[in-house]
Design a protein around this motif. Structure first.
Motif, short mmCIF file in Angstrom:
data_model
loop_
_atom_site.label_atom_id
_atom_site.label_comp_id
_atom_site.label_asym_id
_atom_site.label_seq_id
_atom_site.Cartn_x
_atom_site.Cartn_y
_atom_site.Cartn_z
N THR A 289 0.82 -1.19 0.00
CA THR A 289 0.00 0.00 0.00
C THR A 289 0.86 1.24 0.00
O THR A 289 2.08 1.19 0.13
CB THR A 289 -0.91 0.02 1.24
OG1 THR A 289 -0.08 0.04 2.39
CG2 THR A 289 -1.80 -1.21 1.29
N ARG B 46 1.22 3.42 2.27
CA ARG B 46 1.96 3.62 3.51
C ARG B 46 3.28 2.85 3.50
O ARG B 46 4.26 3.28 4.08
CB ARG B 46 1.11 3.18 4.72
CG ARG B 46 0.75 1.73 4.72
CD ARG B 46 -0.20 1.38 5.86
NE ARG B 46 -0.61 0.00 5.78
CZ ARG B 46 0.11 -1.01 6.21
NH1 ARG B 46 1.29 -0.77 6.79
NH2 ARG B 46 -0.31 -2.25 6.11
N LYS C 240 -4.13 -3.56 8.46
CA LYS C 240 -3.85 -2.25 7.85
C LYS C 240 -4.11 -2.29 6.35
O LYS C 240 -4.64 -1.33 5.77
CB LYS C 240 -2.40 -1.85 8.13
CG LYS C 240 -2.10 -1.48 9.56
CD LYS C 240 -2.50 -0.05 9.88
CE LYS C 240 -1.51 0.96 9.34
NZ LYS C 240 -1.84 2.34 9.79
N ASP C 241 -3.69 -3.39 5.71
CA ASP C 241 -3.92 -3.52 4.27
C ASP C 241 -5.42 -3.54 3.95
O ASP C 241 -5.86 -2.91 2.99
CB ASP C 241 -3.26 -4.81 3.75
CG ASP C 241 -1.75 -4.71 3.73
OD1 ASP C 241 -1.23 -3.57 3.77
OD2 ASP C 241 -1.08 -5.77 3.66
N GLU D 146 -6.72 -0.04 4.39
CA GLU D 146 -6.33 0.81 3.26
C GLU D 146 -7.20 0.54 2.04
O GLU D 146 -7.63 1.45 1.34
CB GLU D 146 -4.86 0.57 2.92
CG GLU D 146 -3.87 1.12 3.92
CD GLU D 146 -3.88 2.63 3.98
OE1 GLU D 146 -4.18 3.27 2.94
OE2 GLU D 146 -3.62 3.19 5.05
N GLN E 256 -9.70 3.23 0.28
CA GLN E 256 -9.60 3.58 -1.14
C GLN E 256 -10.91 3.32 -1.88
O GLN E 256 -11.25 4.03 -2.83
CB GLN E 256 -8.47 2.78 -1.79
CG GLN E 256 -7.08 3.18 -1.32
CD GLN E 256 -6.00 2.30 -1.92
OE1 GLN E 256 -6.23 1.56 -2.86
NE2 GLN E 256 -4.81 2.38 -1.35
#
Length: 361
Positions: free
Chosen positions: A7, A9, A227-228, A231, A235
């Motif tokens: 991602t 980040r 977290k993925d 994200e 999006q």
């Protein structure tokens, strides 16, 4: 910009690492502060967990008669008051400083090294390896602090310890104490060194690694996976750049979920580690495998997962607070560095494997 694999980040973190020699140093500091913060806030819960898991050694009672969480809280309050819940907090925070520093510092450097030198191991496996490596290095400081902390936790006040330490059930011989009362971290360390040497300070070392290596790897892998997913959700459902999810709040929620999940799965390993470290010179268990066999044969699956509720109750908020603190420190003290690299990140895309950076022409 099309992003596949890692991602945004991850790209930003890698760019930060490459552009500043102080990036990893900052991660060590943020990790140390966050680790100590989480331990300090949740130490009373850890005390309850330690006491529940060590009842078979300290009281010598059969597992059917051992106290549950509420009974243990009441017994500790009646015997030692509020002070009893905070026994061993100094070695606890000291160990967490070392563990937090190596945990987050090594995680970032190891992740980058794996992604650059072994791109085939990138992704969740890299996160697992990085977390395990960081915790392993921290264990050299953490384990002695853990031994001291847990023995101080089960001792409570001097009066409480004197009332149980002379029982035959925890003595080598009638009238011989399990170990003396510890007044502080330095006195405890010197006492253990004098009585048992280096072996005493590192009691249960391998059982600690057996617990913490999979736990650390699982927690980092779970956190990064969450977290993925987050994200991806942002999006897809929040494409408008005007809306921003606070990084600290995100770390609080995802860190708590990752910590609770990993804590439950590794509870049996934690039970074995606690008993080996608390038993002192009484040698109720002759090593890791003997402890597993004995607990399983005498207490069954219930004994292997004893203390799982307070362990989870400790790790959910402790992990949440730790990751929240790290994300907060990153957001507020790495802002200048992030801004310097924002233009670079905007001009980067990732190939399918996510192992090489390519400039968009």
């Amino acid at each position: 910009m099309a992003v596949q694999g890692p991602t945004l980040r991850d790209v930003q973190a890698s760019s930060n690492t490459a552009s500043s020699p102080f990036f990893v140093w900052r991660e060590f500091v943020w990790g140390a502060v966050a680790g100590a913060f989480g331990e300090g806030m949740m130490h009373p819960v850890d005390t309850i967990k330690t006491r529940i898991q060590s009842q078979a050694i300290i009281s010598g009672s059969q597992f059917q008669n051992q106290k549950n969480i509420l009974q243990m809280v009441r017994a500790l309050w009646v015997a030692d008051g509020l002070k009893g819940f905070y026994r061993g907090i100094t070695p606890g925070i000291t160990g967490s400083l070392a563990t937090g520093a190596t945990y987050f510092g090594i995680i970032e450097s190891t992740k980058k090294w794996i992604e650059e030198s072994h791109p085939g191991l990138s992704g969740h496996l890299a996160h697992f390896i990085a977390g395990a490596a960081g915790d392993t290095l921290g264990s050299f400081v953490y384990v002695p602090c853990e031994v001291i902390k847990q023995r101080m936790q089960v001792q409570g006040t001097r009066t409480s310890w004197s009332s149980v330490s002379m029982k035959d059930s925890i003595s080598l011989k009638p009238g011989m104490q399990m170990y003396g009362y510890y007044t502080g971290i330095f006195q405890a360390g010197c006492s253990i060194w004098k009585e048992q040497g280096l072996k005493g300070l590192y009691a249960g070392y391998w059982s600690t690694l057996a617990r913490d290596v999979p736990f650390a790897g699982l927690m980092v892998m779970s956190y990064e996976a969450l977290k993925d997913v987050t994200e991806y959700g942002k999006q897809r459902w929040i494409p408008n750049p005007k809306y921003h999810v606070n990084g600290s709040l995100e770390g609080l929620l995802l860190g708590g979920l990752a910590g609770g999940f990993s804590a439950y799965l590794t509870t049996p390993l934690d039970v074995i580690k606690t008993r080996l470290q608390v038993q002192g010179s009484t040698a109720r268990y002759n090593g890791w495998f003997d402890a597993i066999r004995t607990v399983w044969m005498t207490e069954g699956i219930k004994g292997m997962f004893r203390g799982s509720v307070p362990r989870i109750a400790w790790y959910i908020p402790a992990s949440a607070l730790t990751f929240m603190a790290v994300e907060f420190l990153r957001d507020h003290f790495n802002d200048g560095q992030n801004n310097d690299n924002s233009q670079k990140v905007a001009n980067l895309s990732i190939d399918k494997k996510g192992s090489y950076l390519q400039k968009v022409v």
